[in-house]
Design a protein around this motif. Structure first.
Motif, PDB file in Angstrom:
ATOM      1  N   ALA A 135       3.608  -3.316 -16.600  1.00 28.25           N
ATOM      2  CA  ALA A 135       4.120  -4.269 -15.652  1.00 28.25           C
ATOM      3  C   ALA A 135       3.554  -3.640 -14.066  1.00 28.25           C
ATOM      4  O   ALA A 135       3.111  -4.790 -13.657  1.00 28.25           O
ATOM      5  CB  ALA A 135       5.622  -4.242 -15.406  1.00 28.25           C
ATOM      6  N   LEU A 136       3.469  -2.606 -13.773  1.00 29.25           N
ATOM      7  CA  LEU A 136       2.719  -2.322 -12.514  1.00 29.25           C
ATOM      8  C   LEU A 136       1.279  -2.622 -12.520  1.00 29.25           C
ATOM      9  O   LEU A 136       0.562  -2.866 -11.451  1.00 29.25           O
ATOM     10  CB  LEU A 136       2.980  -0.711 -12.500  1.00 29.25           C
ATOM     11  CG  LEU A 136       4.420  -0.363 -11.891  1.00 29.25           C
ATOM     12  CD1 LEU A 136       4.271   1.197 -11.870  1.00 29.25           C
ATOM     13  CD2 LEU A 136       4.779  -0.844 -10.544  1.00 29.25           C
ATOM     14  N   VAL A 147      -1.791   2.913 -12.155  1.00 26.86           N
ATOM     15  CA  VAL A 147      -1.164   4.206 -12.194  1.00 26.86           C
ATOM     16  C   VAL A 147      -0.940   4.854 -13.489  1.00 26.86           C
ATOM     17  O   VAL A 147      -0.716   3.989 -14.634  1.00 26.86           O
ATOM     18  CB  VAL A 147       0.373   4.200 -11.368  1.00 26.86           C
ATOM     19  CG1 VAL A 147       1.175   3.311 -12.246  1.00 26.86           C
ATOM     20  CG2 VAL A 147       0.735   5.327 -11.070  1.00 26.86           C
ATOM     21  N   ALA A 148      -0.949   6.203 -13.733  1.00 30.98           N
ATOM     22  CA  ALA A 148      -0.611   6.925 -14.930  1.00 30.98           C
ATOM     23  C   ALA A 148      -1.673   6.376 -16.032  1.00 30.98           C
ATOM     24  O   ALA A 148      -1.227   6.048 -17.271  1.00 30.98           O
ATOM     25  CB  ALA A 148       0.835   6.640 -15.439  1.00 30.98           C
ATOM     26  N   THR A 149      -2.784   6.497 -15.802  1.00 28.27           N
ATOM     27  CA  THR A 149      -4.026   6.015 -16.910  1.00 28.27           C
ATOM     28  C   THR A 149      -4.825   7.244 -17.337  1.00 28.27           C
ATOM     29  O   THR A 149      -5.262   7.735 -16.382  1.00 28.27           O
ATOM     30  CB  THR A 149      -4.777   4.722 -16.256  1.00 28.27           C
ATOM     31  OG1 THR A 149      -4.063   3.720 -15.965  1.00 28.27           O
ATOM     32  CG2 THR A 149      -5.878   4.355 -17.572  1.00 28.27           C
ATOM     33  N   TRP A 159       0.730  -1.106  -0.053  1.00 25.73           N
ATOM     34  CA  TRP A 159      -0.096   0.026   0.124  1.00 25.73           C
ATOM     35  C   TRP A 159       0.993   1.035   0.055  1.00 25.73           C
ATOM     36  O   TRP A 159       0.668   2.127  -0.684  1.00 25.73           O
ATOM     37  CB  TRP A 159      -0.974  -0.025   1.261  1.00 25.73           C
ATOM     38  CG  TRP A 159      -1.847  -1.165   1.014  1.00 25.73           C
ATOM     39  CD1 TRP A 159      -2.097  -2.296   1.732  1.00 25.73           C
ATOM     40  CD2 TRP A 159      -3.031  -1.050   0.071  1.00 25.73           C
ATOM     41  NE1 TRP A 159      -2.998  -2.985   1.209  1.00 25.73           N
ATOM     42  CE2 TRP A 159      -3.639  -2.174   0.198  1.00 25.73           C
ATOM     43  CE3 TRP A 159      -3.513  -0.243  -0.739  1.00 25.73           C
ATOM     44  CZ2 TRP A 159      -4.948  -2.780  -0.247  1.00 25.73           C
ATOM     45  CZ3 TRP A 159      -4.693  -0.663  -1.383  1.00 25.73           C
ATOM     46  CH2 TRP A 159      -5.378  -1.921  -1.158  1.00 25.73           C
ATOM     47  N   THR A 160       2.219   1.299   0.808  1.00 29.18           N
ATOM     48  CA  THR A 160       2.880   2.493   0.673  1.00 29.18           C
ATOM     49  C   THR A 160       3.623   2.619  -0.487  1.00 29.18           C
ATOM     50  O   THR A 160       3.577   3.821  -1.366  1.00 29.18           O
ATOM     51  CB  THR A 160       3.816   2.273   1.563  1.00 29.18           C
ATOM     52  OG1 THR A 160       3.485   2.052   2.874  1.00 29.18           O
ATOM     53  CG2 THR A 160       4.964   3.319   1.940  1.00 29.18           C
ATOM     54  N   TYR A 161       3.935   1.366  -1.232  1.00 36.95           N
ATOM     55  CA  TYR A 161       4.642   1.811  -2.498  1.00 36.95           C
ATOM     56  C   TYR A 161       3.615   2.279  -3.617  1.00 36.95           C
ATOM     57  O   TYR A 161       3.819   2.871  -4.449  1.00 36.95           O
ATOM     58  CB  TYR A 161       5.125   0.392  -3.087  1.00 36.95           C
ATOM     59  CG  TYR A 161       5.855   0.394  -4.491  1.00 36.95           C
ATOM     60  CD1 TYR A 161       6.902   1.084  -4.520  1.00 36.95           C
ATOM     61  CD2 TYR A 161       5.472  -0.120  -5.479  1.00 36.95           C
ATOM     62  CE1 TYR A 161       7.623   1.022  -5.883  1.00 36.95           C
ATOM     63  CE2 TYR A 161       5.950  -0.104  -6.657  1.00 36.95           C
ATOM     64  CZ  TYR A 161       6.931   0.405  -6.937  1.00 36.95           C
ATOM     65  OH  TYR A 161       7.581   0.592  -8.102  1.00 36.95           O
ATOM     66  N   ARG A 162       2.299   1.520  -3.475  1.00 42.27           N
ATOM     67  CA  ARG A 162       1.281   2.060  -4.505  1.00 42.27           C
ATOM     68  C   ARG A 162       0.966   3.388  -4.308  1.00 42.27           C
ATOM     69  O   ARG A 162       0.655   4.073  -5.135  1.00 42.27           O
ATOM     70  CB  ARG A 162      -0.003   1.166  -4.206  1.00 42.27           C
ATOM     71  CG  ARG A 162      -0.791   1.402  -5.116  1.00 42.27           C
ATOM     72  CD  ARG A 162      -1.976   0.213  -4.884  1.00 42.27           C
ATOM     73  NE  ARG A 162      -3.418   0.873  -5.295  1.00 42.27           N
ATOM     74  CZ  ARG A 162      -4.341   0.089  -5.395  1.00 42.27           C
ATOM     75  NH1 ARG A 162      -4.537  -1.185  -5.063  1.00 42.27           N
ATOM     76  NH2 ARG A 162      -5.800   0.467  -5.892  1.00 42.27           N
TER      77      ARG A 162
END
Length: 127
Positions: free
Chosen positions: A56-57, A64-66, A16-19
């Motif tokens: 890959a993420l 992310v980034a969508t 959750w932190t990385y996300r």
């Protein structure tokens, strides 16, 4: 991760932190250098949304980034999940320490030396 253990990521504070960090750092309008030639952004520039790293993420459950996706920019869910995981850990620690302390009280014995040099175990109830 294999399907049988993929649920572990959702109880991991690291996930959750990385996300949350990735979502705040990367936007769909960000660009990177690519060898595509001329694009909408400019010469040898591509939108981050089309990067293989972003794909890959997304396969790992980090959206992310969508373009036109409000959830790829918001971190409310990540903050709520980190708070819930923190509270759950605190409850587990409290219950564990309360149970351990209760067991110690019920099984605590004091040792008393008698006049002859022998030690006897006496429970707190006897004292």
């Amino acid at each position: 991760l294999p399907f049988g253990v993929s649920w572990i990521r959702y109880i991991s504070p690291v996930f959750w932190t990385y996300r949350g960090i990735v979502k705040t750092a990367l936007r769909w309008s960000d660009t990177y250098s690519c060898v595509r030639g001329q694009s909408d952004v400019g010469t040898n520039q591509c939108y981050l949304e089309f990067s293989p790293g972003i794909d890959a993420l997304k396969r790992r459950g980090i959206n992310v980034a969508t373009f036109n996706d409000s959830q790829s920019d918001e971190v409310y869910l990540e903050v709520i999940m980190l708070c819930l995981l923190f509270l759950a850990l605190q409850v587990i620690i409290f219950l564990t320490s309360a149970l351990t302390k209760g067991r110690r009280r019920s099984s605590t014995h004091s040792k008393i030396k008698t006049g002859s040099g022998h030690t006897e175990a006496v429970s707190q109830v006897d004292l």
